[in-house]
Design a protein around this motif. Sequence first.
Motif, PDB file in Angstrom:
ATOM      1  N   ASP A 197       0.811  -1.215   0.000  1.00  0.00           N
ATOM      2  CA  ASP A 197       0.000   0.000   0.000  1.00  0.00           C
ATOM      3  C   ASP A 197       0.844   1.264   0.000  1.00  0.00           C
ATOM      4  N   TYR A 198       2.046   1.208   0.626  1.00  0.00           N
ATOM      5  CA  TYR A 198       2.800   2.446   0.681  1.00  0.00           C
ATOM      6  C   TYR A 198       3.304   2.861  -0.697  1.00  0.00           C
ATOM      7  N   THR A 227       0.332   4.590  -1.992  1.00  0.00           N
ATOM      8  CA  THR A 227       0.272   5.905  -1.349  1.00  0.00           C
ATOM      9  C   THR A 227       1.203   6.869  -2.065  1.00  0.00           C
ATOM     10  N   MET A 237      -9.982   5.235  -6.114  1.00  0.00           N
ATOM     11  CA  MET A 237      -8.674   5.234  -6.781  1.00  0.00           C
ATOM     12  C   MET A 237      -8.747   6.004  -8.086  1.00  0.00           C
ATOM     13  N   GLN A 278      -6.670  14.473  -2.038  1.00  0.00           N
ATOM     14  CA  GLN A 278      -5.728  13.555  -1.404  1.00  0.00           C
ATOM     15  C   GLN A 278      -6.443  12.331  -0.856  1.00  0.00           C
ATOM     16  N   LEU A 279      -5.670  11.237  -0.832  1.00  0.00           N
ATOM     17  CA  LEU A 279      -6.250   9.949  -0.506  1.00  0.00           C
ATOM     18  C   LEU A 279      -5.695   9.436   0.823  1.00  0.00           C
ATOM     19  N   PHE A 338      -5.589   5.829   2.920  1.00  0.00           N
ATOM     20  CA  PHE A 338      -5.889   4.421   2.680  1.00  0.00           C
ATOM     21  C   PHE A 338      -6.424   3.713   3.912  1.00  0.00           C
ATOM     22  N   ASP A 344      -5.488   0.714   5.337  1.00  0.00           N
ATOM     23  CA  ASP A 344      -4.678  -0.008   6.313  1.00  0.00           C
ATOM     24  C   ASP A 344      -3.439   0.793   6.688  1.00  0.00           C
ATOM     25  N   GLU A 378      -0.009  -0.768   6.431  1.00  0.00           N
ATOM     26  CA  GLU A 378       0.602  -1.044   5.133  1.00  0.00           C
ATOM     27  C   GLU A 378       0.891   0.229   4.350  1.00  0.00           C
ATOM     28  N   SER A 379       0.188   1.288   4.659  1.00  0.00           N
ATOM     29  CA  SER A 379       0.240   2.442   3.755  1.00  0.00           C
ATOM     30  C   SER A 379       1.412   3.379   4.044  1.00  0.00           C
ATOM     31  N   LEU A 380       2.185   3.097   5.087  1.00  0.00           N
ATOM     32  CA  LEU A 380       3.342   3.934   5.380  1.00  0.00           C
ATOM     33  C   LEU A 380       4.614   3.128   5.110  1.00  0.00           C
ATOM     34  N   ASP A 381       5.555   3.744   4.400  1.00  0.00           N
ATOM     35  CA  ASP A 381       6.809   3.056   4.104  1.00  0.00           C
ATOM     36  C   ASP A 381       7.565   2.782   5.405  1.00  0.00           C
ATOM     37  N   PRO A 382       7.824   1.490   5.707  1.00  0.00           N
ATOM     38  CA  PRO A 382       8.450   1.157   6.997  1.00  0.00           C
ATOM     39  C   PRO A 382       9.845   1.733   7.166  1.00  0.00           C
ATOM     40  N   TYR A 404       9.615   5.800  13.591  1.00  0.00           N
ATOM     41  CA  TYR A 404       9.259   4.992  12.442  1.00  0.00           C
ATOM     42  C   TYR A 404       7.832   4.487  12.629  1.00  0.00           C
ATOM     43  N   HIS A 432       6.581   1.626  12.674  1.00  0.00           N
ATOM     44  CA  HIS A 432       6.373   0.472  13.550  1.00  0.00           C
ATOM     45  C   HIS A 432       6.436   0.847  15.020  1.00  0.00           C
ATOM     46  N   ALA A 458      -0.915   9.140   8.311  1.00  0.00           N
ATOM     47  CA  ALA A 458      -1.380   9.039   6.919  1.00  0.00           C
ATOM     48  C   ALA A 458      -2.250  10.249   6.569  1.00  0.00           C
ATOM     49  N   SER A 468      -0.090  13.322   6.170  1.00  0.00           N
ATOM     50  CA  SER A 468       0.642  13.395   4.901  1.00  0.00           C
ATOM     51  C   SER A 468      -0.299  13.751   3.757  1.00  0.00           C
ATOM     52  N   ALA A 469      -1.607  13.579   3.970  1.00  0.00           N
ATOM     53  CA  ALA A 469      -2.568  14.049   2.972  1.00  0.00           C
ATOM     54  C   ALA A 469      -2.871  15.536   3.190  1.00  0.00           C
TER      55      ALA A 469
END
Lengths: 327, 342
Positions: free
Chosen positions: A224-225, A228, B64, B100-101, B103, B105, B108-112, B156, B158, B169, B172-173
């Motif tokens: 998902d990222y 995004t 989407m 802006q979107l 999501f 989850d 999942e939607s943030l880069d780890p 981070y 996590h 999230a 950031s939108a």
Amino acid sequence: MTRYLLKRLAFAALTIFAALTVNFILFRALPGDAVSGLKCRQCTPEFKEAQRAALGLDQSLWQQYVLYLKGLLHGDLGNSWRPPHPTVWSQLWDPIKRTLPMILLGTVFSVVIGVSLGLLAAWRRGSMLDRTATGMSLAAYSMPTQWLALLMVLYLAGWLGLPTSGVKDPDLEIAQLLGDVGWWELFIDQLRHMILPALAIGIVFAGDYAIITRSALVETLSEDYVLTARAKGLSRWTVIRRHALPNAALPIVTLMALSLGTVVGGVLVVEYVFSYSGIGLTVVQAISERDYPVLQGAFLLLTVAVVFANLFADLLYPKLDPRVVLR
Amino acid sequence: MTGPLLDVRQLGVEYGARRSMIDGIRRRELKGVRAVDGVSISVSGGDLVALVGESGCGKTTTAMSIAGLVPYASGSIIVEGHDLSTLSSAERRARRRRVQLVFQDPYESLDPRFQVARIVREPLDVHRVEGDRDALVREALHKVGLRPAEQFLHRYPHQLSGGQRQRVAIASALVLQPALLVADEPVSMLDTSVRAGVLELLGTLRTEGMGILMITHDLSTAARYADRICVMYLGRIVEEGPAHEVVTSPKHPYTRALVAAVPRSDGAPRDHSLMPAGETPDPSRMPSGCRFHPRCPVLASGEAARLGIADRCRGVDIELEPEVGDHRVACHAVTVSITTHP
């Protein structure tokens, strides 16, 4: 972190110890020894016994093992059984100096070729390009290294004008002795000699990298990222470069560390085909001469290299993925 | 500003319409799945519109498409008066910035690999926003309730809870100061205890004049927070109206079933006569006529036959028709009862 490192180092020592023990036993489990193969006029049974005694082969296996370990603890890899019995270290050092840069160049080839192929395939997943790239990777992956090396000698070497055997030009070697050659010329000459063997290794291992890169990228691209990032307006290439590829780096780095052991296997046959007098050729020669100390030394170095490459990769993980915590 | 912020007209999105080479050689006609078929939605500033429907009905595809992640085959998407399909790609990028979107989850939607500061800052960098970007980042974090912002900048994903992640999230939108926020199931992956907080946050943004399109499968959430509700079934909107009206007096048999299916606090049993029969059909084999007819309790109970519309239900497709004012329904039975008993 320090505790982790100490724990890993202890574990590494244990692994190396186990590996060198197995090496020691395996070579001696073969029938015959360095002396039994001797054939000459003065090779009477008495002479052979004397030779055995000189090499320490008349002692029990257990005694030999203890002696070997004792030597290792003093940093002594032993002496070659081949007259005039130079130290193992002196036998291995020069070949290593020739093989290491070749492996390095080969790894650069395979990572560059493999990662770009995998990237293309993942980018255009399901397309003709993907199928072609995946097919090529599988072909490279399953290709016998020596066969590829022979094909390269046959078809590529002449076309590219590259030497097919040895590590340096004999004329240049003489000129070097006379002292009228610059280091730059020597460097270029050695580079020319290692390109083909390195390329053979590079192509065979590029298959692994391509397949791993593709599957890792396909996975991260479905995260998902990544979506995004696309929604935020990043271009497809920027998304891959900034989000997908760094997250796919973990399996690629793991493969780099793990493949070191298999690369040496490839080096064995490639060096044989190209008469490249590196560690592979030394090992082949030592096997045919039953020169166990040299073999043990070579395998010990390989073990140490693999163990530390893996340790290094593990230490690198937290840099690649902040979720990884070393405990 | 006149007119709605977002005006989606007759949007159609198809999947899988591309033929593979083998299919081409075998001369096999592949019919694409029409995931979204003639959807019209409009959202004005300060509006919270909920798009409700079950999984696979095309809600997310609609979202989407609006965000530009899925190309649409037909219809138009008009953002602040500009039809996206007529704009140059640079203008479209600038327009898209206004939408802006968020999501579903937040796990999942943030880069780890990115710290919060970088996640929230990235959109600013992409769109080359002028000014003190770091200050904008802190402001956005403050706005979504991650205070003090400094405490979150270098964490981070996590290291955050689910609710905090979803706030990141949203931040950031928000950092691009969009006119419209499209939130795809923004709370469905969150613990119930933190849902209210995130929904209240959306409510606050709405009162500040932002338009919000919230996609959800949870009718009670929609009823509680939305101004208007659009009910979607198999790629089509079947009922649309003020949230209160849609929930208290649903007209379409599908909406009636959805409302009846919401668990009630007084423990009253469900009215099974309202429940649709069977499963949602495969969208690649769309039913003829009204796409709800194979499952429709009105048709099954014989009521449609009594009204004399059973054939029409099976054979004639129907789109949204106004019932009263801005409450619109796509149902032959409803249309007939209005015209015969005004």
